[in-house]
Structures are given as structure tokens and as C-alpha cells.
Design a protein around this motif. Structure first.
Motif, PDB file in Angstrom:
ATOM      1  N   LEU A   9       0.799  -1.229   0.000  1.00 23.33           N
ATOM      2  CA  LEU A   9       0.000   0.000   0.000  1.00 23.33           C
ATOM      3  C   LEU A   9       0.835   1.285   0.000  1.00 23.33           C
ATOM      4  CD1 LEU A   9      -3.019  -0.959   2.281  1.00 23.33           C
ATOM      5  CD2 LEU A   9      -2.940  -0.781  -0.217  1.00 23.33           C
ATOM      6  N   PRO A  10       1.896   1.400   0.783  1.00 24.64           N
ATOM      7  CA  PRO A  10       2.685   2.651   0.719  1.00 24.64           C
ATOM      8  C   PRO A  10       3.270   2.906  -0.675  1.00 24.64           C
ATOM      9  CG  PRO A  10       3.221   1.443   2.698  1.00 24.64           C
ATOM     10  CD  PRO A  10       2.360   0.540   1.869  1.00 24.64           C
ATOM     11  N   LEU A  11       3.778   1.854  -1.308  1.00 26.37           N
ATOM     12  CA  LEU A  11       4.332   2.003  -2.648  1.00 26.37           C
ATOM     13  C   LEU A  11       3.240   2.380  -3.646  1.00 26.37           C
ATOM     14  CD1 LEU A  11       6.846   1.806  -4.410  1.00 26.37           C
ATOM     15  CD2 LEU A  11       6.307  -0.615  -4.759  1.00 26.37           C
ATOM     16  N   LEU A  12       2.074   1.769  -3.530  1.00 26.62           N
ATOM     17  CA  LEU A  12       0.957   2.104  -4.416  1.00 26.62           C
ATOM     18  C   LEU A  12       0.512   3.553  -4.213  1.00 26.62           C
ATOM     19  CD1 LEU A  12      -1.197  -1.153  -4.215  1.00 26.62           C
ATOM     20  CD2 LEU A  12       0.071  -0.298  -6.189  1.00 26.62           C
ATOM     21  N   THR A  13       0.512   4.009  -2.975  1.00 25.38           N
ATOM     22  CA  THR A  13       0.125   5.389  -2.671  1.00 25.38           C
ATOM     23  C   THR A  13       1.115   6.363  -3.305  1.00 25.38           C
ATOM     24  OG1 THR A  13      -0.839   4.675  -0.582  1.00 25.38           O
ATOM     25  CG2 THR A  13      -0.379   7.010  -0.820  1.00 25.38           C
ATOM     26  N   VAL A  14       2.400   6.063  -3.170  1.00 22.82           N
ATOM     27  CA  VAL A  14       3.426   6.912  -3.780  1.00 22.82           C
ATOM     28  C   VAL A  14       3.252   6.953  -5.290  1.00 22.82           C
ATOM     29  CG1 VAL A  14       5.909   7.115  -4.229  1.00 22.82           C
ATOM     30  CG2 VAL A  14       5.095   6.643  -1.915  1.00 22.82           C
ATOM     31  N   ARG A  15       3.015   5.802  -5.876  1.00 32.52           N
ATOM     32  CA  ARG A  15       2.842   5.726  -7.344  1.00 32.52           C
ATOM     33  C   ARG A  15       1.614   6.508  -7.786  1.00 32.52           C
ATOM     34  NH1 ARG A  15       4.957   6.165 -11.962  1.00 32.52           N
ATOM     35  NH2 ARG A  15       4.058   4.866 -13.566  1.00 32.52           N
ATOM     36  N   LEU A  16       0.533   6.416  -7.050  1.00 32.18           N
ATOM     37  CA  LEU A  16      -0.677   7.157  -7.393  1.00 32.18           C
ATOM     38  C   LEU A  16      -0.441   8.671  -7.290  1.00 32.18           C
ATOM     39  CD1 LEU A  16      -3.494   5.005  -5.751  1.00 32.18           C
ATOM     40  CD2 LEU A  16      -3.094   5.369  -8.197  1.00 32.18           C
TER      41      LEU A  16
END
Length: 88
Positions: A19-26
Motif C-alpha cells: 500500500l505505501p508504494l501504491l500510494t506513492v505511485r498514485l
């Protein structure tokens, strides 16, 4: 019911690490989208400026053609007048 929820929780635990990586990517994608929209606006403004400049250039070219035509007519008149003066 509790067993089903527990099973889902265990399955989602593996996903929570991403989730943290996905949030950064978004967030990066949102910034990229904003930059693209701003670029599009600047590009449209530049195209409008180019169109205006082309219009001004056309007007200047027309004015120069008129000046050149007037200059030729005036020179012909001056030459005729000088010739008449020479004949006197």
C-alpha cells in the motif's frame, strides 16, 4: 463468519505491505496528470500566440507591398518630372 473474516484478513495482510508504494505511485501519476494538463494549456496559448503573430506578419507584409508599390509610382513621377525639367 468470524473464520471467513479472519481468512480475508490474512489474505489482505500480504497486500498491506504494498500500500505505501501504491500510494506513492498514485501521487506520482496525479502529479504527472497535472503537469500534462498544464503543458496542454501552455501549448494552446503558444499556438494562439503563433496564430496572432502570423496575422501580424501578414499585415506587415501587405503594408510593405503597398509601400513598395507607392514608392515605384512616386519614383516614376519623379523621373518624369526630372525629364521634363531637363527638356526645359
Amino acid at each position: 463468519m468470524i473464520a471467513a473474516l479472519h481468512t480475508q484478513l490474512i489474505e489482505l495482510e500480504g497486500l498491506s505491505t504494498h500500500l505505501p508504494l501504491l500510494t506513492v505511485r498514485l501521487l506520482e501519476l496525479a502529479n504527472l496528470h497535472t503537469n500534462a494538463a498544464e503543458f496542454s494549456t501552455r501549448l494552446e496559448a503558444a499556438e494562439i500566440a503563433v496564430a496572432r503573430s502570423e496575422g501580424v506578419l501578414y499585415s506587415v507584409e501587405e503594408a510593405l507591398n503597398n509601400v513598395e508599390g507607392g514608392w515605384k509610382v512616386n519614383m516614376e513621377g519623379v523621373e518624369r518630372n526630372v525629364k521634363r525639367l531637363d527638356e526645359l
